[in-house]
Design a protein around this motif. Structure first.
Motif, PDB file in Angstrom:
ATOM      1  N   GLN A  35       0.631 -11.450   7.476  1.00 28.06           N
ATOM      2  CA  GLN A  35      -0.467 -11.185   6.551  1.00 28.06           C
ATOM      3  C   GLN A  35      -0.817  -9.699   6.491  1.00 28.06           C
ATOM      4  OE1 GLN A  35      -1.902 -13.914   4.800  1.00 28.06           O
ATOM      5  NE2 GLN A  35      -2.510 -12.184   3.543  1.00 28.06           N
ATOM      6  N   ASN A  36      -0.814  -9.021   7.636  1.00 27.18           N
ATOM      7  CA  ASN A  36      -1.174  -7.593   7.636  1.00 27.18           C
ATOM      8  C   ASN A  36      -0.198  -6.758   6.812  1.00 27.18           C
ATOM      9  OD1 ASN A  36      -3.482  -7.933   9.154  1.00 27.18           O
ATOM     10  ND2 ASN A  36      -2.402  -7.748  11.123  1.00 27.18           N
ATOM     11  N   PRO A  37       1.148  -6.899   7.027  1.00 25.24           N
ATOM     12  CA  PRO A  37       2.056  -6.127   6.141  1.00 25.24           C
ATOM     13  C   PRO A  37       1.880  -6.510   4.674  1.00 25.24           C
ATOM     14  CG  PRO A  37       3.237  -6.967   8.052  1.00 25.24           C
ATOM     15  CD  PRO A  37       1.889  -7.574   8.097  1.00 25.24           C
ATOM     16  N   LEU A  38       1.621  -7.775   4.404  1.00 25.28           N
ATOM     17  CA  LEU A  38       1.435  -8.183   3.013  1.00 25.28           C
ATOM     18  C   LEU A  38       0.201  -7.515   2.410  1.00 25.28           C
ATOM     19  CD1 LEU A  38       2.245 -12.010   2.971  1.00 25.28           C
ATOM     20  CD2 LEU A  38       3.525 -10.164   1.891  1.00 25.28           C
ATOM     21  N   ASN A  39      -0.862  -7.427   3.209  1.00 27.71           N
ATOM     22  CA  ASN A  39      -2.060  -6.763   2.705  1.00 27.71           C
ATOM     23  C   ASN A  39      -1.791  -5.302   2.381  1.00 27.71           C
ATOM     24  OD1 ASN A  39      -3.565  -9.091   2.917  1.00 27.71           O
ATOM     25  ND2 ASN A  39      -4.308  -8.631   4.983  1.00 27.71           N
ATOM     26  N   PHE A  40      -1.026  -4.637   3.302  1.00 34.73           N
ATOM     27  CA  PHE A  40      -0.663  -3.242   3.021  1.00 34.73           C
ATOM     28  C   PHE A  40       0.160  -3.129   1.747  1.00 34.73           C
ATOM     29  CE2 PHE A  40      -1.692  -2.489   7.539  1.00 34.73           C
ATOM     30  CZ  PHE A  40      -2.447  -1.329   7.417  1.00 34.73           C
ATOM     31  N   ILE A  41       1.139  -4.037   1.584  1.00 32.52           N
ATOM     32  CA  ILE A  41       2.002  -3.992   0.387  1.00 32.52           C
ATOM     33  C   ILE A  41       1.156  -4.160  -0.871  1.00 32.52           C
ATOM     34  CG2 ILE A  41       3.806  -5.246  -0.856  1.00 32.52           C
ATOM     35  CD1 ILE A  41       5.064  -5.869   1.875  1.00 32.52           C
ATOM     36  N   ASN A  42       0.286  -5.170  -0.870  1.00 28.40           N
ATOM     37  CA  ASN A  42      -0.522  -5.434  -2.063  1.00 28.40           C
ATOM     38  C   ASN A  42      -1.496  -4.294  -2.337  1.00 28.40           C
ATOM     39  OD1 ASN A  42       0.737  -7.884  -2.365  1.00 28.40           O
ATOM     40  ND2 ASN A  42      -0.819  -9.034  -1.248  1.00 28.40           N
ATOM     41  N   ASN A  43      -2.173  -3.799  -1.278  1.00 30.05           N
ATOM     42  CA  ASN A  43      -3.159  -2.733  -1.482  1.00 30.05           C
ATOM     43  C   ASN A  43      -2.513  -1.444  -1.954  1.00 30.05           C
ATOM     44  OD1 ASN A  43      -5.198  -4.457  -0.695  1.00 30.05           O
ATOM     45  ND2 ASN A  43      -5.128  -3.828   1.461  1.00 30.05           N
ATOM     46  N   PHE A  44      -1.403  -1.054  -1.261  1.00 30.51           N
ATOM     47  CA  PHE A  44      -0.767   0.206  -1.632  1.00 30.51           C
ATOM     48  C   PHE A  44      -0.066   0.115  -2.982  1.00 30.51           C
ATOM     49  CE2 PHE A  44      -1.342   1.312   2.842  1.00 30.51           C
ATOM     50  CZ  PHE A  44      -1.760   2.632   2.731  1.00 30.51           C
ATOM     51  N   SER A  45       0.414  -1.081  -3.364  1.00 33.56           N
ATOM     52  CA  SER A  45       1.007  -1.205  -4.702  1.00 33.56           C
ATOM     53  C   SER A  45      -0.061  -1.016  -5.773  1.00 33.56           C
ATOM     54  CB  SER A  45       1.685  -2.567  -4.857  1.00 33.56           C
ATOM     55  OG  SER A  45       0.731  -3.608  -4.740  1.00 33.56           O
ATOM     56  N   GLU A  46      -1.302  -1.535  -5.498  1.00 31.96           N
ATOM     57  CA  GLU A  46      -2.399  -1.323  -6.444  1.00 31.96           C
ATOM     58  C   GLU A  46      -2.777   0.155  -6.528  1.00 31.96           C
ATOM     59  OE1 GLU A  46      -5.434  -4.850  -6.895  1.00 31.96           O
ATOM     60  OE2 GLU A  46      -5.116  -4.473  -4.764  1.00 31.96           O
ATOM     61  N   VAL A  47      -2.888   0.814  -5.343  1.00 34.28           N
ATOM     62  CA  VAL A  47      -3.238   2.254  -5.321  1.00 34.28           C
ATOM     63  C   VAL A  47      -2.159   3.070  -6.013  1.00 34.28           C
ATOM     64  CG1 VAL A  47      -3.631   4.241  -3.817  1.00 34.28           C
ATOM     65  CG2 VAL A  47      -4.653   2.029  -3.260  1.00 34.28           C
ATOM     66  N   SER A  48      -0.898   2.734  -5.749  1.00 31.41           N
ATOM     67  CA  SER A  48       0.204   3.477  -6.370  1.00 31.41           C
ATOM     68  C   SER A  48       0.193   3.307  -7.873  1.00 31.41           C
ATOM     69  CB  SER A  48       1.541   3.001  -5.796  1.00 31.41           C
ATOM     70  OG  SER A  48       1.600   3.246  -4.403  1.00 31.41           O
ATOM     71  N   ALA A  49      -0.146   2.093  -8.346  1.00 29.09           N
ATOM     72  CA  ALA A  49      -0.225   1.881  -9.790  1.00 29.09           C
ATOM     73  C   ALA A  49      -1.318   2.745 -10.401  1.00 29.09           C
ATOM     74  CB  ALA A  49      -0.492   0.408 -10.081  1.00 29.09           C
ATOM     75  N   GLU A  50      -2.455   2.900  -9.680  1.00 28.71           N
ATOM     76  CA  GLU A  50      -3.521   3.761 -10.182  1.00 28.71           C
ATOM     77  C   GLU A  50      -3.079   5.220 -10.209  1.00 28.71           C
ATOM     78  OE1 GLU A  50      -6.774   2.962  -7.647  1.00 28.71           O
ATOM     79  OE2 GLU A  50      -7.126   0.912  -8.410  1.00 28.71           O
ATOM     80  N   LEU A  51      -2.326   5.640  -9.179  1.00 28.31           N
ATOM     81  CA  LEU A  51      -1.813   7.023  -9.147  1.00 28.31           C
ATOM     82  C   LEU A  51      -0.845   7.275 -10.298  1.00 28.31           C
ATOM     83  CD1 LEU A  51      -1.231   7.466  -5.290  1.00 28.31           C
ATOM     84  CD2 LEU A  51      -3.068   8.439  -6.671  1.00 28.31           C
ATOM     85  N   VAL A  52      -0.039   6.283 -10.634  1.00 21.78           N
ATOM     86  CA  VAL A  52       0.883   6.449 -11.758  1.00 21.78           C
ATOM     87  C   VAL A  52       0.106   6.679 -13.042  1.00 21.78           C
ATOM     88  CG1 VAL A  52       2.560   5.240 -13.185  1.00 21.78           C
ATOM     89  CG2 VAL A  52       2.776   5.172 -10.706  1.00 21.78           C
ATOM     90  N   VAL A  53      -0.999   5.912 -13.203  1.00 20.84           N
ATOM     91  CA  VAL A  53      -1.818   6.085 -14.406  1.00 20.84           C
ATOM     92  C   VAL A  53      -2.419   7.488 -14.453  1.00 20.84           C
ATOM     93  CG1 VAL A  53      -3.893   5.284 -15.592  1.00 20.84           C
ATOM     94  CG2 VAL A  53      -2.313   3.635 -14.578  1.00 20.84           C
ATOM     95  N   GLU A  54      -2.940   7.946 -13.286  1.00 22.75           N
ATOM     96  CA  GLU A  54      -3.522   9.290 -13.250  1.00 22.75           C
ATOM     97  C   GLU A  54      -2.463  10.359 -13.518  1.00 22.75           C
ATOM     98  OE1 GLU A  54      -5.444   9.763  -9.524  1.00 22.75           O
ATOM     99  OE2 GLU A  54      -6.929   8.171  -9.886  1.00 22.75           O
ATOM    100  N   LEU A  55      -1.279  10.165 -12.945  1.00 30.37           N
ATOM    101  CA  LEU A  55      -0.195  11.135 -13.154  1.00 30.37           C
ATOM    102  C   LEU A  55       0.221  11.181 -14.615  1.00 30.37           C
ATOM    103  CD1 LEU A  55       1.731  13.116 -11.733  1.00 30.37           C
ATOM    104  CD2 LEU A  55       3.295  11.186 -11.365  1.00 30.37           C
ATOM    105  N   ARG A  56       0.268   9.987 -15.255  1.00 31.47           N
ATOM    106  CA  ARG A  56       0.671   9.936 -16.655  1.00 31.47           C
ATOM    107  C   ARG A  56      -0.373  10.636 -17.543  1.00 31.47           C
ATOM    108  NH1 ARG A  56       1.251   4.109 -18.380  1.00 31.47           N
ATOM    109  NH2 ARG A  56       3.240   4.247 -17.265  1.00 31.47           N
ATOM    110  N   GLU A  57      -1.653  10.456 -17.212  1.00 31.32           N
ATOM    111  CA  GLU A  57      -2.706  11.020 -18.046  1.00 31.32           C
ATOM    112  C   GLU A  57      -3.024  12.473 -17.684  1.00 31.32           C
ATOM    113  OE1 GLU A  57      -5.959   8.427 -17.430  1.00 31.32           O
ATOM    114  OE2 GLU A  57      -5.114   6.783 -18.656  1.00 31.32           O
TER     115      GLU A  57
END
Length: 672
Positions: free
Chosen positions: A426-448
């Motif tokens: 569960q802990n690695p899964l939480n990291f994967i899910n959380n960091f994938s969400e954060v990374s998606a937000e960073l991609v949006v910021e980088l694009r804009e």
């Protein structure tokens, strides 16, 4: 034309009954100047003849399309015969209860119609009604015998042959009169009371057999009792008839009855009780055919050959003795009775009084002894049966408790192991899910942000790479969520149920979860509609279950059914009408819940793996494959029942839950 006709041992017994009834009916029809009682008995035997003709056809049509309609005709005639018997027991000799008779006939007709309404082939619900009516026949004849005895005592009191007695003494006198009747009416009522008691025994045996409470040998016993009943009622009529009858007819009738009982039972004795649903081999068929020929041939020979034989060798010497007794009754004491044979008949006139007196005492002693021994044996048999049932119940409880303890320990160990594994994952899964969400937000910021500062060609290339990166992060996040749901499903599958069994109204329970499941689906997809058809058996009643666990099973099956009809609706469009059928049924010692849909069905490849953990036919991301596996464990291990299904690919799927009402052998549960 006669492909449905197949002789069985049951057919031979029915043919013997038909032959006996037909012969007796022809004899009764030949009697001239019949009294009202004679007409009643004649009508009864005409009905019995028709009934046994249909019974012969019914027993020869097992397992064919002709069986069901013949059974219904057979049942209708049996209802008519039962009502006729009710009319007969009231009107025989005279009817002191005309108003009560009309009420009894109406009530019997209503009960019979109710039994016919719930009638099923193999389970005739008119049989319990017939048993109640037979018990009522006994009561009516006892009351008529009591009235007759009371009237005889009143006549004797009026003539001064006995003194008037108090109420207790009066009843004692009535009982004495019933023991030794002075009138033919009282004797007739007492004889028909015994006949009705035998009828009660016959119906008890039939009910125990037809509802599968006793062994299959109830049927031969039923036929044997029935043949005796037929002969008994004719003998009673001829013994106490108002019109003249002959001893020869009774003698031939008794011999014919004995012969037909032997021939009727011979099929069972030689070939056993035939399976009604199975075929009869050619050898047995041929033997039964010759046995069937033997029944009418034997009857004809008895009717033709035996009367002259009995008349010459037995009745003529008896007539000489009778003439001698008449001469003695007139006061002529020195009588020589001519006897043509040197046997018991030759000394009958001299030893008559002494012999009857000694035989009467001996018979009473033997009857009392047999009654005592029979009562003692019956009591011991009941005690042994009760002890056996108690021991079997204790053994079943021990086995059930042992199985539940073993299952609880297994599930507890598996739960601990799964909980540890799930915690580590569960802990690695939480990291994967959380960091994938954060990374998606960073991609949006980088694009804009910074990407907008690039020149056209680098900007286009960077935007394309960021889009691919965003898609990859979205897939990572989706699969992370799927892994999270699988881990939670594993925990749910392995956890020990904390619920307790409690008595639950099964129909209300199914209706509640059906409503919750449907409204839950509508909340997710408001465009979906389906026809839900319910058929709840009122006989199901309450049963001891774990409601929350069995509710999870029911919701899972309903969700799968909704998914199947949704899938088919997307494929076929508006021409397809989704339908879910939910029904409950009461079996022998279990209840049944059925969930059927007219959806896509289950493929042959999936049928063998449908209850395996992690196997699913749904697209990736829409199912964990643990629902049916968990449901199977809840039903089979948690409730000691069965979960199985029937399906035709592309047409329908039906899941069946069977849960015992009490702890029973699983082999008793019906699987179609």
């Amino acid at each position: 034309m006669m492909e449905w006709f197949q002789l069985r041992p049951q057919s031979i017994a029915a043919l013997a009954e038909f032959t006996l009834c037909l012969t007796l009916a022809m004899y009764l029809l030949s009697i001239k100047d019949k009294s009202k009682d004679g007409l009643l008995i004649t009508g009864m035997f005409v009905l019995h003849t028709l009934y046994n003709a249909v019974s012969f056809l019914r027993n020869s049509a097992f397992g064919t399309d002709a069986y069901a309609p013949i059974v219904w005709v057979h049942s209708v005639i049996l209802v008519i015969l039962g009502l006729y018997n009710m009319f007969f027991c009231y009107t025989y000799r005279y009817n002191p209860y005309p108003g009560e008779m009309r009420v009894a006939l109406v009530v019997s007709l209503v009960l019979m119609c109710g039994g016919m309404y719930f009638h099923q082939v193999g389970y005739p619900w008119t049989f319990p009604v017939q048993l109640l009516m037979a018990l009522w026949f006994v009561i009516v004849f006892i009351r008529k015998a009591t009235l007759s005895a009371q009237a005889q005592l009143e006549i004797a009191g009026a003539t001064g042959s006995i003194h008037q007695a108090s109420a207790p003494g009066k009843w004692s006198a009535i009982l004495e009169e019933l023991k030794e009747p002075a009138t033919r009416d009282t004797k007739a009522y007492r004889a028909f009371t015994l006949w009705c008691l035998l009828l009660v025994v016959a119906w008890i045996n039939a009910n125990l057999g037809i509802f599968r409470i006793t062994s299959t040998w109830w049927e031969p016993l039923h036929h044997a009792i029935y043949l005796v009943l037929i002969t008994g009622i004719v003998i009673n009529y001829m013994t106490y008839a108002q019109e003249k009858t002959t001893f020869l007819a009774k003698l031939v009738g008794l011999f014919m009855c004995l012969t037909l009982v032997i021939l009727g039972m011979l099929g069972f004795m030689l070939y056993g009780i035939n399976d009604p649903d199975g075929p009869v081999d050619a050898h047995t068929q041929e033997a039964l055919k010759y046995l069937a020929y033997l029944i009418p041939i034997s009857t004809v020979l008895i009717v033709i050959v035996f009367p002259p034989f009995f008349q010459k060798s037995l009745l003529r010497p008896l007539n000489y003795v009778l003439e001698g007794v008449k001469r003695v009754n007139t006061g002529e004491l020195k009588v020589e009775v001519p006897v043509e044979v040197q046997d018991e008949i030759g000394t009958l006139a001299q030893q008559f009084n002494k012999m009857t007196d000694s035989l009467r005492r001996y018979a009473e002693q033997m009857e009392s002894l047999v009654a005592q021994r029979t009562a003692e044996l019956e009591r011991k048999s009941v005690e042994l049966e009760q002890q056996k049932m108690e021991l079997q119940h204790t053994l079943d409880n021990l086995r059930a408790t042992q199985a539940q303890l073993v299952q609880s320990e297994k599930m507890a160990s598996l739960g601990e192991l799964t909980a540890g594994v799930a915690h580590e994952i569960q802990n690695p899964l939480n990291f994967i899910n959380n960091f994938s969400e954060v990374s998606a937000e960073l991609v949006v910021e980088l694009r804009e942000g910074p990407v907008q500062l690039l020149q056209d060609e680098p900007k286009s290339e960077a935007t394309s790479l960021l889009s691919e990166l965003a898609q990859n992060l979205s897939k990572i996040y989706a699969h992370g969520l799927r892994a999270d749901s699988i881990v939670k499903g594993m925990l749910q599958h392995a956890r020990k149920s904390l619920g307790h069994k409690e008595f639950t109204d099964i129909n209300a329970f199914v209706e509640e979860y059906l409503r919750l499941s449907y409204h839950g689906l509508r909340a997710k997809d408001k465009t979906f509609t389906a026809t839900v058809v319910t058929d709840f058996d009122e006989e199901v009643g309450k049963a001891k279950i774990i409601p929350e666990d069995l509710g999870r099973v029911l919701v899972n099956l309903l969700n799968n059914a909704y998914y199947a009809v949704q899938t088919k609706q997307r494929l076929e469009g508006k021409i397809y009408q989704p339908q879910i059928d939910v029904s409950t049924h009461r079996l022998h010692d279990a209840f049944e819940i059925r969930v059927k849909d007219n959806g896509t069905g289950i493929s042959e490849e999936a049928v063998k793996r449908i209850f395996q953990p992690f196997f699913t036919t749904k697209p990736t991301g829409q199912g964990t494959g643990l629902g049916l596996s968990l449901s199977y464990d809840i039903v089979t291990k948690g409730h000691g029942g069965k979960l199985y299904f029937e399906t035709v690919e592309g047409q329908y799927t039906e899941f069946i839950i069977q849960v015992p009402v009490m702890k029973v052998d699983k082999g008793m549960l019906v699987t179609s």
